[in-house]
Design a protein around this motif. Structure first.
Motif, PDB file in Angstrom:
ATOM      1  N   LEU A  13      -5.309 -10.036  13.432  1.00 63.86           N
ATOM      2  CA  LEU A  13      -4.158 -10.945  13.435  1.00 63.86           C
ATOM      3  C   LEU A  13      -3.402 -10.860  12.117  1.00 63.86           C
ATOM      4  CD1 LEU A  13      -2.773 -13.114  15.220  1.00 63.86           C
ATOM      5  CD2 LEU A  13      -4.193 -14.814  14.076  1.00 63.86           C
ATOM      6  N   GLU A  14      -4.150 -10.846  11.018  1.00 62.79           N
ATOM      7  CA  GLU A  14      -3.514 -10.798   9.694  1.00 62.79           C
ATOM      8  C   GLU A  14      -2.902  -9.435   9.428  1.00 62.79           C
ATOM      9  OE1 GLU A  14      -2.157 -12.536   6.239  1.00 62.79           O
ATOM     10  OE2 GLU A  14      -3.097 -13.422   8.014  1.00 62.79           O
ATOM     11  N   LEU A  15      -3.601  -8.356   9.806  1.00 60.16           N
ATOM     12  CA  LEU A  15      -3.091  -7.003   9.593  1.00 60.16           C
ATOM     13  C   LEU A  15      -1.777  -6.787  10.328  1.00 60.16           C
ATOM     14  CD1 LEU A  15      -3.372  -4.016   8.682  1.00 60.16           C
ATOM     15  CD2 LEU A  15      -4.693  -3.614  10.781  1.00 60.16           C
ATOM     16  N   VAL A  16      -1.740  -7.166  11.606  1.00 60.57           N
ATOM     17  CA  VAL A  16      -0.531  -6.987  12.403  1.00 60.57           C
ATOM     18  C   VAL A  16       0.603  -7.844  11.850  1.00 60.57           C
ATOM     19  CG1 VAL A  16       0.503  -7.336  14.680  1.00 60.57           C
ATOM     20  CG2 VAL A  16      -1.784  -6.348  14.491  1.00 60.57           C
ATOM     21  N   SER A  17       0.298  -9.067  11.452  1.00 54.42           N
ATOM     22  CA  SER A  17       1.315  -9.973  10.911  1.00 54.42           C
ATOM     23  C   SER A  17       1.942  -9.428   9.637  1.00 54.42           C
ATOM     24  CB  SER A  17       0.709 -11.361  10.640  1.00 54.42           C
ATOM     25  OG  SER A  17       0.227 -11.945  11.828  1.00 54.42           O
ATOM     26  N   ILE A  18       1.119  -8.877   8.757  1.00 55.53           N
ATOM     27  CA  ILE A  18       1.618  -8.300   7.499  1.00 55.53           C
ATOM     28  C   ILE A  18       2.542  -7.122   7.791  1.00 55.53           C
ATOM     29  CG2 ILE A  18       0.943  -6.989   5.443  1.00 55.53           C
ATOM     30  CD1 ILE A  18      -1.580  -8.742   5.319  1.00 55.53           C
ATOM     31  N   GLN A  19       2.119  -6.242   8.703  1.00 52.91           N
ATOM     32  CA  GLN A  19       2.935  -5.071   9.040  1.00 52.91           C
ATOM     33  C   GLN A  19       4.282  -5.493   9.636  1.00 52.91           C
ATOM     34  OE1 GLN A  19       2.329  -1.861   8.396  1.00 52.91           O
ATOM     35  NE2 GLN A  19       0.412  -2.388   7.383  1.00 52.91           N
ATOM     36  N   LEU A  20       4.266  -6.491  10.492  1.00 50.90           N
ATOM     37  CA  LEU A  20       5.506  -6.947  11.123  1.00 50.90           C
ATOM     38  C   LEU A  20       6.427  -7.621  10.114  1.00 50.90           C
ATOM     39  CD1 LEU A  20       4.149  -8.370  14.510  1.00 50.90           C
ATOM     40  CD2 LEU A  20       5.316  -6.198  14.118  1.00 50.90           C
ATOM     41  N   ASN A  21       5.851  -8.418   9.231  1.00 49.61           N
ATOM     42  CA  ASN A  21       6.656  -9.064   8.185  1.00 49.61           C
ATOM     43  C   ASN A  21       7.319  -8.031   7.285  1.00 49.61           C
ATOM     44  OD1 ASN A  21       6.403 -11.873   8.690  1.00 49.61           O
ATOM     45  ND2 ASN A  21       4.336 -11.883   7.859  1.00 49.61           N
ATOM     46  N   GLN A  22       6.580  -7.001   6.923  1.00 50.81           N
ATOM     47  CA  GLN A  22       7.128  -5.953   6.063  1.00 50.81           C
ATOM     48  C   GLN A  22       8.237  -5.173   6.767  1.00 50.81           C
ATOM     49  OE1 GLN A  22       3.672  -3.653   4.906  1.00 50.81           O
ATOM     50  NE2 GLN A  22       3.167  -5.023   3.202  1.00 50.81           N
ATOM     51  N   ALA A  23       8.182  -5.136   8.098  1.00 54.02           N
ATOM     52  CA  ALA A  23       9.208  -4.432   8.880  1.00 54.02           C
ATOM     53  C   ALA A  23      10.421  -5.316   9.159  1.00 54.02           C
ATOM     54  CB  ALA A  23       8.616  -3.940  10.196  1.00 54.02           C
ATOM     55  N   GLY A  24      10.376  -6.572   8.694  1.00 53.66           N
ATOM     56  CA  GLY A  24      11.527  -7.450   8.834  1.00 53.66           C
ATOM     57  C   GLY A  24      11.467  -8.434   9.982  1.00 53.66           C
ATOM     58  N   TYR A  25      10.318  -8.508  10.684  1.00 51.38           N
ATOM     59  CA  TYR A  25      10.193  -9.439  11.806  1.00 51.38           C
ATOM     60  C   TYR A  25       9.643 -10.785  11.330  1.00 51.38           C
ATOM     61  CZ  TYR A  25      10.652  -5.293  14.785  1.00 51.38           C
ATOM     62  OH  TYR A  25      11.094  -4.144  15.401  1.00 51.38           O
ATOM     63  N   PHE A 102      -5.657   1.415  15.835  1.00 50.17           N
ATOM     64  CA  PHE A 102      -4.341   2.039  15.919  1.00 50.17           C
ATOM     65  C   PHE A 102      -3.718   2.142  14.527  1.00 50.17           C
ATOM     66  CE2 PHE A 102      -4.030  -2.518  16.677  1.00 50.17           C
ATOM     67  CZ  PHE A 102      -3.133  -2.915  15.704  1.00 50.17           C
ATOM     68  N   GLU A 103      -2.805   3.082  14.395  1.00 47.80           N
ATOM     69  CA  GLU A 103      -2.037   3.208  13.159  1.00 47.80           C
ATOM     70  C   GLU A 103      -0.917   2.163  13.186  1.00 47.80           C
ATOM     71  OE1 GLU A 103      -2.300   5.048  10.465  1.00 47.80           O
ATOM     72  OE2 GLU A 103      -4.130   6.053  11.138  1.00 47.80           O
ATOM     73  N   PRO A 104      -0.710   1.412  12.105  1.00 47.82           N
ATOM     74  CA  PRO A 104       0.368   0.409  12.084  1.00 47.82           C
ATOM     75  C   PRO A 104       1.731   0.973  12.464  1.00 47.82           C
ATOM     76  CG  PRO A 104      -1.051   0.130  10.178  1.00 47.82           C
ATOM     77  CD  PRO A 104      -1.494   1.387  10.870  1.00 47.82           C
ATOM     78  N   LYS A 105       2.013   2.227  12.056  1.00 49.45           N
ATOM     79  CA  LYS A 105       3.313   2.821  12.387  1.00 49.45           C
ATOM     80  C   LYS A 105       3.469   3.018  13.889  1.00 49.45           C
ATOM     81  CE  LYS A 105       4.918   5.209   8.245  1.00 49.45           C
ATOM     82  NZ  LYS A 105       5.365   6.514   7.683  1.00 49.45           N
ATOM     83  N   GLU A 106       2.365   3.345  14.568  1.00 48.55           N
ATOM     84  CA  GLU A 106       2.450   3.518  16.020  1.00 48.55           C
ATOM     85  C   GLU A 106       2.830   2.208  16.684  1.00 48.55           C
ATOM     86  OE1 GLU A 106      -0.225   4.613  19.970  1.00 48.55           O
ATOM     87  OE2 GLU A 106      -1.187   4.515  17.999  1.00 48.55           O
ATOM     88  N   LEU A 107       2.261   1.113  16.210  1.00 51.48           N
ATOM     89  CA  LEU A 107       2.588  -0.201  16.763  1.00 51.48           C
ATOM     90  C   LEU A 107       4.075  -0.499  16.578  1.00 51.48           C
ATOM     91  CD1 LEU A 107       1.556  -2.864  18.019  1.00 51.48           C
ATOM     92  CD2 LEU A 107       1.165  -3.696  15.689  1.00 51.48           C
ATOM     93  N   LEU A 108       4.608  -0.226  15.391  1.00 53.25           N
ATOM     94  CA  LEU A 108       6.023  -0.476  15.124  1.00 53.25           C
ATOM     95  C   LEU A 108       6.919   0.403  15.994  1.00 53.25           C
ATOM     96  CD1 LEU A 108       5.991  -0.805  11.222  1.00 53.25           C
ATOM     97  CD2 LEU A 108       6.204  -2.647  12.897  1.00 53.25           C
ATOM     98  N   TYR A 109       6.530   1.662  16.192  1.00 50.78           N
ATOM     99  CA  TYR A 109       7.316   2.560  17.034  1.00 50.78           C
ATOM    100  C   TYR A 109       7.402   2.023  18.456  1.00 50.78           C
ATOM    101  CZ  TYR A 109       6.676   6.060  13.318  1.00 50.78           C
ATOM    102  OH  TYR A 109       6.668   6.728  12.124  1.00 50.78           O
ATOM    103  N   ARG A 110       6.269   1.566  18.975  1.00 51.84           N
ATOM    104  CA  ARG A 110       6.241   1.071  20.353  1.00 51.84           C
ATOM    105  C   ARG A 110       7.037  -0.227  20.491  1.00 51.84           C
ATOM    106  NH1 ARG A 110       2.750   3.676  23.781  1.00 51.84           N
ATOM    107  NH2 ARG A 110       1.318   5.157  22.814  1.00 51.84           N
ATOM    108  N   ILE A 111       6.965  -1.088  19.474  1.00 51.11           N
ATOM    109  CA  ILE A 111       7.750  -2.324  19.483  1.00 51.11           C
ATOM    110  C   ILE A 111       9.240  -2.006  19.522  1.00 51.11           C
ATOM    111  CG2 ILE A 111       8.460  -4.296  18.063  1.00 51.11           C
ATOM    112  CD1 ILE A 111       5.537  -4.454  17.103  1.00 51.11           C
ATOM    113  N   ASN A 112       9.664  -1.093  18.662  1.00 51.67           N
ATOM    114  CA  ASN A 112      11.085  -0.726  18.612  1.00 51.67           C
ATOM    115  C   ASN A 112      11.554  -0.108  19.920  1.00 51.67           C
ATOM    116  OD1 ASN A 112      11.624  -1.595  15.974  1.00 51.67           O
ATOM    117  ND2 ASN A 112      10.812   0.282  15.090  1.00 51.67           N
TER     118      ASN A 112
END
Length: 224
Positions: A13-25, A102-112
């Motif tokens: 939960l914390e890992l995903v939240s940090i990655q999303l915050n850094q991506a501007g979400y 999963f790699e954090p970048k893969e998660l961001l790619y799929r979200i976008n």
């Protein structure tokens, strides 16, 4: 854009939240399905990321409840990669899935990718102050003035106008307009922003693209 993340594992939960915050979400966090539904009733997110294996209410059940409540995309997080589990996820109404680890970048790619699909499917007409955007005819207009833009400029303006006064990071704009596998540099984005700004100035003085130094851009509408 706001994303709801639901996972009973505090580390994930914390890992995903940090990655999303850094991506501007902006991130809403829930540790179970019941808490997630309470958050949905308070404020609707643009997308939900749901863990499959949760006690009390599993991810499949929560996905069905989310899709019955609102038309927002759902991305499943699962430790299983078998075809049967993927099928259960899609039948429940999910839009995509990511297998742990999963790699954090893969998660961001799929979200976008999901958000791009929803933008094109849902927001046919966008209005920002006097500016009207028609995604079917690819026309931008203010009153009787009509502007036709090259495709990438049109997509760029459409993304910015979809959330007035919301800052889009440079990476988000590049990924949503040119794709996550784009190998060019940021100068391409700079050139397109400059061109769209110039054309907006000729169309109306009430809508402008503002630079948020060190972050990205946002569309502003002058208050009358």
């Amino acid at each position: 854009m706001k994303i709801l993340v639901v996972d009973d594992d505090p580390n994930i939960l914390e890992l995903v939240s940090i990655q999303l915050n850094q991506a501007g979400y902006t991130v809403q966090k829930a540790t179970n399905g019941f808490q997630a539904m309470e958050l949905l009733e308070e404020e609707l997110p643009d997308l939900a990321i749901v863990d499959v294996m949760m006690p009390g209410m599993d991810g499949y059940t929560l996905t069905r409840k989310i899709r019955a409540y609102a038309d927002i995309p759902v991305l499943l997080l699962t430790a299983k990669g078998e075809l049967e589990d993927k099928e259960k996820g899609f039948l429940a109404g999910s839009d995509d899935y990511v297998v742990k680890p999963f790699e954090p970048k893969e998660l961001l790619y799929r979200i976008n990718a999901i958000l791009r699909r929803y933008d094109k499917a849902v927001d046919v007409f966008i209005q920002a102050g006097p500016l009207k955007i028609n995604r079917q005819s690819y026309e931008v207009s203010v009153g009787k003035k009509v502007l036709l833009l090259p495709l990438k400029e049109f997509e760029l303006l459409s993304v910015l106008a979809s959330k007035v006064n919301t800052v889009f990071t440079r990476d988000m704009l590049i990924e949503r307009i040119w794709g996550y596998d784009y190998e060019g540099d940021e100068q391409t984005l700079n050139v397109h922003i400059k061109r769209v700004r110039g054309k907006l100035e000729n169309l109306t003085g009430e809508v402008t693209i503002a630079t948020v130094r060190g972050v990205g851009y946002k569309l502003e509408v002058a208050s009358i």
